[in-house]
Design a protein around this motif. Structure first.
Motif, short mmCIF file in Angstrom:
data_model
loop_
_atom_site.label_atom_id
_atom_site.label_comp_id
_atom_site.label_asym_id
_atom_site.label_seq_id
_atom_site.Cartn_x
_atom_site.Cartn_y
_atom_site.Cartn_z
N ARG A 1 -31.96 -25.72 1.21
CA ARG A 1 -31.60 -27.25 2.16
C ARG A 1 -33.12 -27.86 1.64
O ARG A 1 -33.67 -28.65 1.92
N SER A 2 -34.30 -26.67 1.00
CA SER A 2 -36.01 -27.56 0.51
C SER A 2 -35.49 -28.89 -0.65
O SER A 2 -34.35 -29.34 -0.92
N PRO A 3 -36.93 -29.47 -0.37
CA PRO A 3 -36.90 -31.51 -0.65
C PRO A 3 -36.11 -31.33 -1.82
O PRO A 3 -35.55 -31.83 -2.40
N TYR B 1 -27.43 -22.85 -9.09
CA TYR B 1 -26.82 -21.42 -8.80
C TYR B 1 -26.16 -21.44 -10.06
O TYR B 1 -26.14 -22.73 -10.87
N ALA B 2 -25.59 -20.06 -11.09
CA ALA B 2 -25.11 -19.78 -11.80
C ALA B 2 -23.29 -20.26 -11.26
O ALA B 2 -22.63 -19.77 -10.49
N SER B 3 -23.06 -20.95 -12.63
CA SER B 3 -21.43 -21.43 -12.08
C SER B 3 -20.24 -20.99 -13.58
O SER B 3 -20.93 -21.08 -14.67
N LEU B 4 -18.98 -21.10 -13.18
CA LEU B 4 -18.34 -20.93 -14.57
C LEU B 4 -17.38 -22.70 -14.92
O LEU B 4 -16.30 -22.60 -15.43
N GLY B 5 -18.06 -23.53 -14.67
CA GLY B 5 -17.48 -24.88 -14.55
C GLY B 5 -17.75 -25.51 -13.78
O GLY B 5 -16.85 -24.94 -12.23
N GLU C 1 -19.49 -25.27 -3.39
CA GLU C 1 -20.08 -26.49 -3.27
C GLU C 1 -19.47 -26.28 -1.27
O GLU C 1 -19.99 -26.94 -0.57
N LEU C 2 -18.42 -26.24 -0.99
CA LEU C 2 -18.26 -25.63 0.07
C LEU C 2 -18.98 -24.61 1.19
O LEU C 2 -18.83 -25.74 2.27
N PHE C 3 -19.61 -24.15 0.65
CA PHE C 3 -20.80 -23.37 1.31
C PHE C 3 -21.67 -24.76 1.61
O PHE C 3 -22.40 -24.93 3.01
N LEU C 4 -21.63 -24.97 0.24
CA LEU C 4 -22.99 -26.45 0.32
C LEU C 4 -23.12 -27.28 1.65
O LEU C 4 -23.79 -27.29 2.00
N GLU C 5 -22.28 -27.44 1.25
CA GLU C 5 -21.30 -28.44 2.41
C GLU C 5 -21.10 -28.49 3.57
O GLU C 5 -21.38 -29.04 4.73
N SER C 6 -21.12 -27.09 4.17
CA SER C 6 -21.16 -26.77 5.39
C SER C 6 -22.18 -26.67 6.52
O SER C 6 -22.22 -26.41 7.22
N PHE C 7 -23.46 -27.03 5.47
CA PHE C 7 -25.25 -26.69 6.31
C PHE C 7 -25.74 -27.90 6.10
O PHE C 7 -26.70 -27.54 5.54
N GLY C 8 -25.12 -28.62 4.67
CA GLY C 8 -25.93 -29.75 4.75
C GLY C 8 -26.83 -28.80 3.18
O GLY C 8 -27.79 -30.20 3.03
N ARG D 1 -28.12 -28.37 -0.90
CA ARG D 1 -28.35 -29.11 -2.36
C ARG D 1 -28.61 -28.72 -3.25
O ARG D 1 -29.28 -27.45 -2.91
N ALA D 2 -27.58 -28.27 -3.98
CA ALA D 2 -27.93 -27.45 -5.30
C ALA D 2 -27.53 -27.77 -6.57
O ALA D 2 -26.52 -28.75 -6.98
N THR D 3 -28.30 -27.15 -7.92
CA THR D 3 -27.34 -27.88 -8.89
C THR D 3 -26.77 -26.78 -9.75
O THR D 3 -27.18 -25.66 -9.75
N ALA D 4 -26.07 -26.97 -10.43
CA ALA D 4 -24.75 -26.06 -10.69
C ALA D 4 -24.86 -25.29 -12.78
O ALA D 4 -25.20 -26.89 -13.24
N ILE D 5 -26.00 -24.22 -13.24
CA ILE D 5 -26.15 -24.11 -14.16
C ILE D 5 -24.25 -23.09 -14.69
O ILE D 5 -24.55 -22.62 -14.22
#
Length: 326
Positions: free
Chosen positions: A151-153, A158-162, A172-179, A181-185
């Protein structure tokens, strides 16, 4: 999707498909030379481990060597294309799951294979529970800390398999559940992704429990929570997301086995019977369970019905979030 949901869906489909499964007689002279079994991921991941365990028993049952070959790349598309182009004679199999059969058709406008037209379902294989893991040096000790970080500015990562992989969609569902943000690597496989999380290159990942568990037990990864209705028997001290202070959140990956379209039904059914028999073997059940996986196994008809349900279910999620791999 939860593993209990997978079992219920397969039971319903199996009841409707049992008659068709038992009708044709198996091909008596098949196989008469080794079978190739393609895995669309790097060695060491949950799908690779499950395939190799089951392939040994299938080979013993059929009296032929089953050679497992890794064909990672492009969200399983590399292996799917090779399988679709192979001779439909039963000598090429592929471990295929959510990405191959249920997700890619929604994520790619010009997908170079059609799951319905180019691939034939043989049997389900395993359910692959997912666990959220972080680097021990990340300072993220529990789920509230992870959520605060996300939630930080400054966006987290996070590591992603694509894009569109089961693990990416779970995050993405987890992030959506509480608002959050993160960049997928992106990574090409689970083992290198987990190694980078363990070394602190990226702070976290939704990962196959099967691949992550040895690193968790060795203290190289910290398990935060499992996205399921109940705790995993393999990680009994790790809470569910709801228990850890998050929203109710459930997700699991799954894998099955396919052959090229046009493979004769008697051969498909003979292969399916061998795979199901392997998955019912106490030795295989023990090995898969110790790896954190749940064996399934089904008729070809039941697998086709289940994959169709998953195609619709995940398609709704992908459309809602506007996710595209192109």
């Amino acid at each position: 999707m939860t593993t209990s949901y997978i079992r219920r869906a397969l039971l319903v489909a199996a009841l409707t498909g049992a008659a068709a499964f038992s009708a044709p007689a198996p091909a008596a002279d098949f196989p008469d030379h080794p079978i190739r079994w393609l895995v669309p991921f790097s060695p060491g991941g949950g799908s690779d481990i499950a395939t190799r365990i089951v392939a040994r028993h299938v080979g013993d049952s059929l009296g032929q060597t089953v050679v497992v070959e890794n064909r990672p790349g492009a969200a399983t598309i590399v292996a799917a294309q090779e399988t679709a182009r192979a001779a439909p004679d039963g000598y090429t199999l592929m471990t295929a799951g959510m990405s191959t059969l249920a997700l890619n058709p929604w994520l790619y406008k010009n997908l170079p294979y059609d799951p319905a037209r180019n691939l034939t379902p043989v049997s389900t294989l395993v359910a692959l529970p997912i666990v959220l893991v972080v680097s021990p040096d990340s300072g993220l000790a529990d789920l509230p800390a992870v959520m605060a970080y996300l939630r930080s500015p400054k966006p987290g990562s996070y590591a992603s398999l694509g894009v569109g992989s089961p693990h990416h969609l779970a995050m993405e569902l987890f992030l959506e559940s509480f608002g959050g943000r993160a960049t997928a690597i992106p990574y090409k496989g689970t083992p290198p992704a987990l190694q980078d999380v363990a070394s602190g290159v990226v702070p976290m990942m939704m990962a196959d429990l099967a691949a992550a568990r040895p690193l968790i037990q060795a203290g190289k990864l910290r398990a935060i929570a499992v996205p399921s209705a109940r705790r995993s028997a393999q990680l009994p001290d790790v809470p569910t997301f709801a228990e850890a202070g998050g929203h109710v959140f459930e997700a699991a990956a799954w894998q099955g086995v396919v052959a090229p379209a046009g493979t004769p039904a008697p051969i498909v059914e003979k292969l399916s019977r061998a795979i199901v028999a392997a998955l019912q073997s106490p030795d295989v059940i023990k090995q898969l369970t110790l790896q954190g996986m749940e064996p399934t196994g089904s008729t070809p008809q039941a697998f086709a019905a289940y994959a169709g349900e998953e195609y619709k279910r995940w398609g709704a999620v992908i459309r809602h979030k506007g996710i595209s791999a192109e």
